[in-house]
Scaffold this active site. Structure first.
Site, mmCIF file in Angstrom:
data_model
loop_
_atom_site.group_PDB
_atom_site.id
_atom_site.type_symbol
_atom_site.label_atom_id
_atom_site.label_comp_id
_atom_site.label_asym_id
_atom_site.label_seq_id
_atom_site.Cartn_x
_atom_site.Cartn_y
_atom_site.Cartn_z
ATOM 1 N N THR A 18 0.807 -1.223 0.000
ATOM 2 C CA THR A 18 0.000 0.000 0.000
ATOM 3 C C THR A 18 0.842 1.277 0.000
ATOM 4 O O THR A 18 2.036 1.240 0.204
ATOM 5 C CB THR A 18 -0.953 -0.012 1.213
ATOM 6 O OG1 THR A 18 -1.676 -1.192 1.207
ATOM 7 C CG2 THR A 18 -1.899 1.143 1.244
ATOM 8 N N GLU A 46 -3.334 -4.231 -2.270
ATOM 9 C CA GLU A 46 -3.173 -5.218 -1.204
ATOM 10 C C GLU A 46 -1.721 -5.661 -1.080
ATOM 11 O O GLU A 46 -0.919 -4.884 -0.627
ATOM 12 C CB GLU A 46 -4.121 -6.411 -1.379
ATOM 13 C CG GLU A 46 -4.645 -6.995 -0.071
ATOM 14 C CD GLU A 46 -3.625 -7.436 0.970
ATOM 15 O OE1 GLU A 46 -3.434 -6.698 1.959
ATOM 16 O OE2 GLU A 46 -3.051 -8.509 0.834
ATOM 17 N N GLU A 80 -7.230 -7.850 -3.194
ATOM 18 C CA GLU A 80 -7.828 -7.319 -1.952
ATOM 19 C C GLU A 80 -8.773 -8.302 -1.261
ATOM 20 O O GLU A 80 -8.966 -8.244 -0.047
ATOM 21 C CB GLU A 80 -8.573 -6.015 -2.263
ATOM 22 C CG GLU A 80 -8.547 -5.029 -1.122
ATOM 23 C CD GLU A 80 -7.159 -4.428 -0.916
ATOM 24 O OE1 GLU A 80 -6.692 -4.417 0.217
ATOM 25 O OE2 GLU A 80 -6.545 -3.977 -1.912
ATOM 26 N N ASP A 93 -8.205 -10.016 1.980
ATOM 27 C CA ASP A 93 -8.381 -9.345 3.276
ATOM 28 C C ASP A 93 -9.595 -9.893 4.035
ATOM 29 O O ASP A 93 -9.774 -9.608 5.223
ATOM 30 C CB ASP A 93 -8.532 -7.826 3.099
ATOM 31 C CG ASP A 93 -7.189 -7.117 3.172
ATOM 32 O OD1 ASP A 93 -6.161 -7.801 3.303
ATOM 33 O OD2 ASP A 93 -7.164 -5.873 3.106
ATOM 34 N N SER A 153 -10.650 -3.461 6.074
ATOM 35 C CA SER A 153 -9.332 -2.868 5.866
ATOM 36 C C SER A 153 -8.789 -2.326 7.179
ATOM 37 O O SER A 153 -9.523 -2.154 8.155
ATOM 38 C CB SER A 153 -9.446 -1.724 4.861
ATOM 39 O OG SER A 153 -8.242 -0.994 4.811
#
Ligand code: GLU
Length: 623
Positions: A435, A455, A474, A477, A501
Site C-alpha cells: 500500500t 493489497e 484485496e 483481506d 481494511s
C-alpha cells in the site's frame, strides 16, 4: 492552527543523515519542535511557462502555497505542480495518486482501491470516500474454502489467483473526489501520470527490490513479466523504467471516463484476465468470478467519517469497511483512559511506560475490531469509539505488567460502561504489508489524506494484458474461515461485500481548522503506525518528522508484538520485555506521510527519513 508548544527537543535526529545525502541546507530544520526553524530558501522559479522548478527529494519541507507528501519524488512533484497551477487538494490528491500508480505500481494503481478523508475548507466539514474493492455477487462465505478438501486455500494460492481480485474502486474514487471537491476534469487530472508512464522514471532501490522479491511469481504471468521483468529480471537501479501499456491504460481511462472501466473495454479486459489468468505452462492458477455486472454495479461511496476527540483535537478517520478510524479512535481513547486510571499523563511517562501503554491500548483495540468490525450491518461504531467504552476496557490495564496470556479478549460494547466483562478471546487474522499513503493541503485550507492499495506488494501478480497495470488481491483481506469461535465473524466473504481494511487516513482539526493529516501503508500495522505517529507528536514532544522516524512497535494482540530492528535495539525494548511483552523482529513497519498546518498559510510537510528509501515531502513555496 499551530499548537502552542513548550517543546525543548534537541536537534532533529534525521538531520545528520540528510546532510550526508546532500539535501539542500535551505530545506533542513535547524532545530526540531512544533515550528522548525529553517534557513531561508530561494523562491521557486515558476518559469516563463508556469512550469515550476523540480523540488529535491526530502523528508521535511516547510513553506507556503500548499503541500504534498508521498513516498515518491516524482509523484509528490506531480501534486505540487497541480497546486502551483491553481489546483486544489482534491485535484492534487488524484493526480499524485495516479502518478503513484506509475512509480509505485506494486502498491497502488487503477487495479486497486482505497480510502480518502477530505476536509473541505468552504463547508468546514470532513467527509470520506470509500473506494474499496468489492467481491463479486457470486461470492459466499465459503469463497476461500477449497471444495476438494473443505479447508481454506493456502494464503499464497489465493493471493496469486483471479479469486482474490475485487472490483477495482480507485478510478471511481478519483472521479468522485474530483466531482465532489475538485476543479480539474478526470481527463486533466490523469494526464501527468500518463506522461510519467510514457516518459519513464528512474528506478530506485525500493522499486528494484520489490520487483526482485516478486520476480518468481511475476514470471508465472507472461503479461506481468513482459512489463515488470524486462529482459527477464528486475530493472537495474538508475535505469529508466517506462510502461507504455500503462500510459495507454491512463489514456483510455482519462479520455473515455470511468465507464471505460466499469462498463467498457477496459472492464472487459479485467474480467477476462481475472477469470482466466494467462500463465506459463505448468503454472496454472485459479480463475476468479467477476462479471461485467459486478463492475457496472460498483460505486465509490461517500460516508460520514469516524469522529473522536483527543487532547482537544477533533480526530477524523475512515469508517467501515475500514477498521482504521475506529481502531485509531479506540487506541487514543484508551491512552486517555489509562491517564485517568493512573493519574499520570502520557507525556510524563518514561519511554518504557509510554510504550507499555501504547502496546496494551493497541492490542485491546485489535481485539475489539476483530470481533465487531467488518462490512456488516450493526457494527457498534458509536460505542467502540466512545470514551465510556475505553474507560470500561481500561480495567484490564496494569501499569506494572503486560496483559497475559495474549490475546486480550474483546470487550462487550453494550453501553453499560461498568463491567470489566469480556467475550471469549479468538485468533488474530492475517493481513498484507503493502500500500501507499499520500497527504495534500492547499492554500485555501482543503486537506486530503488518502491511502490506496492493491493489497500485497504486487497485488495478485496478474497484469491486464496490453494495459500494464496489476490487479489487486484485496479479497484476501476477508477471513477465509471464521476466526471468532462461536461468535459471528464480521469479516467473512460475502456477495458484493467489501473486505475489512486497516487503512487509516486521518485528519485532525483544532477549533474546526486543519491541524494535522497523517496516514501510512502496512496492512494491519497501519493502525499502529498512524497512532504511534500521532502520540509521538502530541504527547512525546517529538517534532513531526521525528515522530514519523521513531522506531516502531506494532502490538496487534498476537502472542508476540512486531517491532522494528531499531526498536529491538533500543533500551525501551529491554524495559518492555521486563514487563512481560514478547517482541519479535518484523523488519520495516509502515511508511508514514503527514502534513501539519502552521500559521499564516504555511505547512510542514513530513515523510519517512529512511523507510522505503525515504519519502518525499514538498511545499509549493519552500521557505
Ligand atoms: N489490504 C490492506 C488493508 O486494506 C492494505 C494492504 C497493505 O497495506 O498491506 O488494510
Amino acid at each position: 492552527m499551530s499548537r502552542p508548544s513548550t517543546r525543548t527537543t534537541t536537534r532533529s535526529r534525521w538531520v545528520v543523515g540528510a546532510l550526508v545525502v546532500g539535501l539542500p541546507l535551505a530545506l533542513l530544520p535547524a532545530t526540531a519542535g512544533a515550528q522548525p526553524t529553517v534557513a531561508p530558501a530561494p523562491q521557486r522559479d515558476h518559469g516563463r511557462h508556469g512550469n515550476p522548478t523540480p523540488l529535491p527529494k526530502a523528508p521535511l519541507m516547510v513553506g507556503s502555497g500548499g503541500a504534498v507528501t508521498s513516498v515518491d519524488r516524482d509523484a509528490s512533484q506531480v501534486g505540487i505542480d497541480v497546486l502551483a497551477r491553481g489546483g486544489n487538494a482534491a485535484d492534487a490528491a488524484v493526480a499524485t495518486a495516479a502518478a503513484l500508480g506509475v512509480t509505485e505500481p506494486y502498491s497502488a494503481g487503477i487495479g486497486g482501491g482505497g480510502f480518502l478523508v477530505y476536509y473541505d475548507a468552504r463547508t468546514r466539514k470532513v467527509s470520506t470516500i470509500d473506494g474499496r474493492e468489492t467481491a463479486p455477487m457470486s461470492f459466499t462465505d465459503k469463497a476461500f474454502i477449497d471444495p476438494a478438501t473443505g479447508q481454506p486455500y493456502a494464503f499464497a494460492t489465493a493471493v496469486n489467483s483471479g479469486l482474490s481480485v475485487g472490483v477495482p474502486g480507485t478510478p471511481a474514487l478519483w472521479a468522485k473526489a474530483l466531482r465532489d471537491h475538485g476543479t480539474l476534469s478526470f481527463n486533466e487530472a490523469l494526464k501527468p501520470a500518463e506522461r510519467l508512464a510514457a516518459k519513464g522514471f528512474v528506478v530506485d532501490q525500493t522499486f528494484h527490490d520489490q520487483t526482485a522479491q516478486n520476480a518468481t511469481r511475476f514470471s508465472r504471468f507472461p503479461a506481468t513479466a513482459k512489463v515488470f521483468l524486462p529482459n527477464g529480471q528486475a530493472p537495474a537501479v538508475g535505469s529508466t523504467f517506462t510502461n507504455p501499456d500503462m500510459a495507454k491504460a491512463y489514456r483510455t481511462l482519462r479520455t473515455g471516463g470511468t465507464d471505460v472501466l466499469y462498463r467498457g473495454r477496459l472492464g472487459e479486459a479485467i474480467v477476462r484476465e481475472s477469470n482466466a489468468p494467462h500463465t506459463v505452462p505448468g503454472q496454472e492458477v485459479m480463475g476468479g468470478k467477476l462479471t461485467l455486472r459486478d463492475l457496472a454495479g460498483y460505486r465509490a461511496l461517500t460516508k460520514a467519517p469516524i469522529h473522536s476527540q483527543y487532547e482537544g483535537l477533533d480526530v477524523y478517520g475512515m469508517p467501515v469497511p475500514s477498521s482504521g478510524g475506529i481502531a485509531v479512535a479506540e487506541i487514543l481513547n484508551l491512552m486517555k483512559a489509562y491517564e485517568h486510571r493512573t493519574g499520570t499523563k502520557t507525556s510524563a511517562l518514561s519511554d518504557v511506560d509510554y510504550l507499555h501503554r501504547f502496546s496494551e491500548a493497541s492490542a485491546t483495540a485489535f481485539a475489539d475490531r476483530n470481533r465487531y468490525v467488518g462490512d456488516v450491518p450493526g457494527v457498534p461504531v458509536d460505542e467502540l469509539t466512545s470514551r465510556g467504552f475505553a474507560a470500561q476496557r481500561a480495567c484490564l490495564f496494569d501499569p506494572a505488567k503486560a496483559y497475559s496470556p495474549r490475546p486480550i479478549p474483546p470487550g462487550i460494547p453494550d453501553g453499560s460502561h461498568t463491567s470489566c466483562a469480556t467475550a471469549p478471546a479468538s485468533a488474530q487474522p492475517s493481513e498484507g504489508q503493502s500500500t501507499t499513503h499520500l497527504t495534500v493541503a492547499d492554500r485555501w485550507g482543503n486537506v486530503a489524506s488518502y491511502t490506496l492499495t492493491i493489497e500485497q506488494t504486487g497485488g495478485s501478480g496478474i497484469t491486464v494484458p496490453g494495459y500494464g497495470f496489476l490487479l489487486n488481491n484485496e479479497l484476501t483481506d476477508f477471513n477465509f474461515a471464521p476466526t471468532q469461535g462461536n461468535a459471528p465473524d464480521p469479516n467473512l466473504p460475502g456477495p458484493g461485500k467489501r473486505p475489512r481494511s486497516s487503512m487509516s487516513p486521518t485528519i485532525l482539526l483544532r477549533d474546526g481548522r486543519p491541524y494535522l493529516a497523517v496516514g501510512s501503508p502496512g496492512g494491519a500495522t497501519i493502525i499502529t503506525s498512524v497512532s504511534q505517529t500521532i502520540l509521538g507528536y502530541l504527547d512525546r514532544d517529538l517534532a513531526l518528522v521525528d515522530a514519523i522516524a521513531a522506531p516502531r512497535l506494532s502490538s496487534r494482540n498476537g502472542a508476540a508484538e512486531d517491532a522494528e530492528p531499531a526498536f529491538l535495539a533500543s533500551p525501551a525494548a529491554a524495559g518492555l520485555r521486563a514487563l512481560g511483552h514478547v517482541l519479535k523482529d518484523a523488519g520495516e513497519i509502515g511508511a508514514v506521510t503527514a502534513i501539519r498546518s502552521l500559521d499564516g498559510n504555511r505547512f510542514e510537510a513530513a515523510a519517512e527519513t529512511v523507510r522505503r528509501g525515504g519519502g518525499s515531502a514538498m511545499v509549493v513555496h519552500p521557505r
